[in-house]
Write an enzyme that holds these catalytic residues in place. Structure first.
Site, PDB file in Angstrom:
ATOM      1  N   HIS A  12       8.159   6.914  12.141  1.00 19.76           N
ATOM      2  CA  HIS A  12       8.569   6.238  10.767  1.00 19.76           C
ATOM      3  C   HIS A  12       7.898   6.789   9.655  1.00 19.76           C
ATOM      4  CE1 HIS A  12       5.496   3.483  12.741  1.00 19.76           C
ATOM      5  NE2 HIS A  12       5.193   3.218  11.407  1.00 19.76           N
TER       6      HIS A  12
ATOM      7  N   HIS B 205       6.272   5.670   5.918  1.00 23.46           N
ATOM      8  CA  HIS B 205       5.969   4.602   5.019  1.00 23.46           C
ATOM      9  C   HIS B 205       6.261   5.173   3.534  1.00 23.46           C
ATOM     10  CE1 HIS B 205       3.848   1.749   7.822  1.00 23.46           C
ATOM     11  NE2 HIS B 205       3.733   2.697   8.288  1.00 23.46           N
TER      12      HIS B 205
END
Length: 139
Positions: A99, A101
């Site tokens: 992922h 951010h």
């Protein structure tokens, strides 16, 4: 992956506040909201992190990043943004599904501190490191 919170979010088994979705990626608001609008961009394919990601998955994921970042900046009115990717626990990764951010920044005393130290470079040491990395890329 059955115990992966992001896989469960992707499958719709855990609620999320989605901001973007297509066949290959999902972007949703981080529940921690480090700053207003803190968003996560994830591939729908379960992959631990960038270190284990295929070139195709990386190309797909990172291709969505500029448009998402611009939309987030415009929607929040944030003058700046950190785009961060942590790989493995030592680097701060806490969910082991790749992922990115996107953390909008509103002012310099917001309590978020990302520091890089500067010092006089040792070009001999840097040159050896560059050669070593280059060899690994070519192998």
């Amino acid at each position: 992956m059955e115990n992966c919170i992001f896989c469960n979010i992707i499958a719709g088994e855990i609620p999320s506040c989605k901001v973007y979705e297509d066949d290959q990626v999902l972007a949703f608001l981080d529940i921690s909201q480090t700053t207003k609008g803190h968003t996560l961009l994830v591939p729908k394919e379960h992959v631990r992190n960038v270190l284990e990601m295929s070139e195709d998955t990386a190309a797909t994921l990172f291709a969505r990043l500029p448009k998402l970042a611009r939309a987030l900046k415009k929607a929040t009115g944030a003058p700046a943004m950190n785009i961060i990717n942590n790989n493995e626990e030592l680097a701060g990764q806490t969910v082991f599904h790749a992922h990115i951010h996107l953390v909008p920044r509103y002012h310099d005393n917001d309590g978020i501190e990302i520091k890089y130290t500067t010092h006089e470079p040792d070009f001999e040491v840097l040159g050896k490191m560059a050669e070593q990395i280059s060899r690994e890329i070519q192998s």
